[in-house]
Design a protein around this motif. Sequence first.
Motif, PDB file in Angstrom:
ATOM      1  N   SER A 151      69.447  49.406  72.204  1.00  0.00           N
ATOM      2  CA  SER A 151      70.305  48.339  72.724  1.00  0.00           C
ATOM      3  C   SER A 151      69.839  46.956  72.273  1.00  0.00           C
ATOM      4  CB  SER A 151      70.329  48.391  74.257  1.00  0.00           C
ATOM      5  OG  SER A 151      69.047  48.105  74.793  1.00  0.00           O
ATOM      6  N   LYS A 152      68.645  46.890  71.669  1.00  0.00           N
ATOM      7  CA  LYS A 152      68.051  45.622  71.242  1.00  0.00           C
ATOM      8  C   LYS A 152      67.904  44.664  72.428  1.00  0.00           C
ATOM      9  CE  LYS A 152      68.215  47.124  67.017  1.00  0.00           C
ATOM     10  NZ  LYS A 152      66.985  47.646  66.365  1.00  0.00           N
ATOM     11  N   GLU A 153      67.395  45.214  73.520  1.00  0.00           N
ATOM     12  CA  GLU A 153      67.242  44.421  74.740  1.00  0.00           C
ATOM     13  C   GLU A 153      65.832  44.538  75.294  1.00  0.00           C
ATOM     14  OE1 GLU A 153      71.734  44.617  76.662  1.00  0.00           O
ATOM     15  OE2 GLU A 153      70.228  46.069  77.295  1.00  0.00           O
ATOM     16  N   ILE A 154      65.412  43.500  75.995  1.00  0.00           N
ATOM     17  CA  ILE A 154      64.165  43.539  76.747  1.00  0.00           C
ATOM     18  C   ILE A 154      64.464  44.193  78.085  1.00  0.00           C
ATOM     19  CG2 ILE A 154      62.369  42.150  77.855  1.00  0.00           C
ATOM     20  CD1 ILE A 154      63.008  39.988  75.690  1.00  0.00           C
ATOM     21  N   VAL A 155      63.855  45.327  78.326  1.00  0.00           N
ATOM     22  CA  VAL A 155      64.099  46.069  79.559  1.00  0.00           C
ATOM     23  C   VAL A 155      63.350  45.452  80.733  1.00  0.00           C
ATOM     24  CG1 VAL A 155      63.922  48.332  80.677  1.00  0.00           C
ATOM     25  CG2 VAL A 155      64.485  48.174  78.234  1.00  0.00           C
ATOM     26  N   GLY A 156      62.183  44.907  80.459  1.00  0.00           N
ATOM     27  CA  GLY A 156      61.372  44.293  81.511  1.00  0.00           C
ATOM     28  C   GLY A 156      60.012  43.913  80.966  1.00  0.00           C
ATOM     29  N   ASP A 157      59.200  43.312  81.802  1.00  0.00           N
ATOM     30  CA  ASP A 157      57.838  42.994  81.391  1.00  0.00           C
ATOM     31  C   ASP A 157      56.900  43.147  82.584  1.00  0.00           C
ATOM     32  OD1 ASP A 157      57.324  40.174  82.642  1.00  0.00           O
ATOM     33  OD2 ASP A 157      59.241  39.951  81.628  1.00  0.00           O
ATOM     34  N   TRP A 158      55.621  43.260  82.284  1.00  0.00           N
ATOM     35  CA  TRP A 158      54.615  43.513  83.313  1.00  0.00           C
ATOM     36  C   TRP A 158      53.343  42.760  82.957  1.00  0.00           C
ATOM     37  CZ3 TRP A 158      49.656  45.332  83.353  1.00  0.00           C
ATOM     38  CH2 TRP A 158      49.134  45.749  84.591  1.00  0.00           C
TER      39      TRP A 158
END
Length: 210
Positions: A151-158
């Motif tokens: 999807s060429k998307e940032i799903v999340g970060d931690w």
Amino acid sequence: MELLDKRKQQSKPTLVQQGISIGMDYEKYRDLVHHLAETEQTTGHVQTEANVHYTQLNDRRMKRWHKTFAIPDEVQQRIIKIKSRLTFLTITESWCGDAAHSMPVFSKIAELNPNIDHKVVLRDEVPDIMDAFLTNEARSIPKVILWDGESKEIVGDWGPRPLAATEMVEAYKKEHGKLTPEFKQDLQVWYNKDKGRGILREVLNLLPLK
């Protein structure tokens, strides 16, 4: 200000893709840290005795954690079934104590599924990427970004550490103004007792598990 923030937000996917393209895999990073530890060096722009010392500590810690950390069988089965093409992009430095505990967890997850990669970039070498993922306006590491390659998307970060450890750090800073070597030892004891469970639990919330 709103327009500036919007432009910054829009640039994040491009920055993450750049980071993935230049990032090293976890094994190469481990080899780098081990070499630096043996030659009394460290990553980053600042070469200090303290950073060299922490690099040496982290070399031993990552080796130990990679051997001892285990993902429960039922969780493994859920990770194995992930079909999305995902990449963990970790921003870190060899002297970062929190990273020594979390990076083996991300590596273990990636080992379970060929659809998941783990790439590593050094904070001081990627200031644009780091500044796009600040924590409370600070360049706190490690910062781990989950990228969906389809999807060429940032799903999340931690990051930079589990919630319970963060609460310990913030409470100590509020009372004492800064983190002392004694507190860092207490934090290490917390990590050892937690055995990576807190990190794993929070990271699983980012994944498309069924």
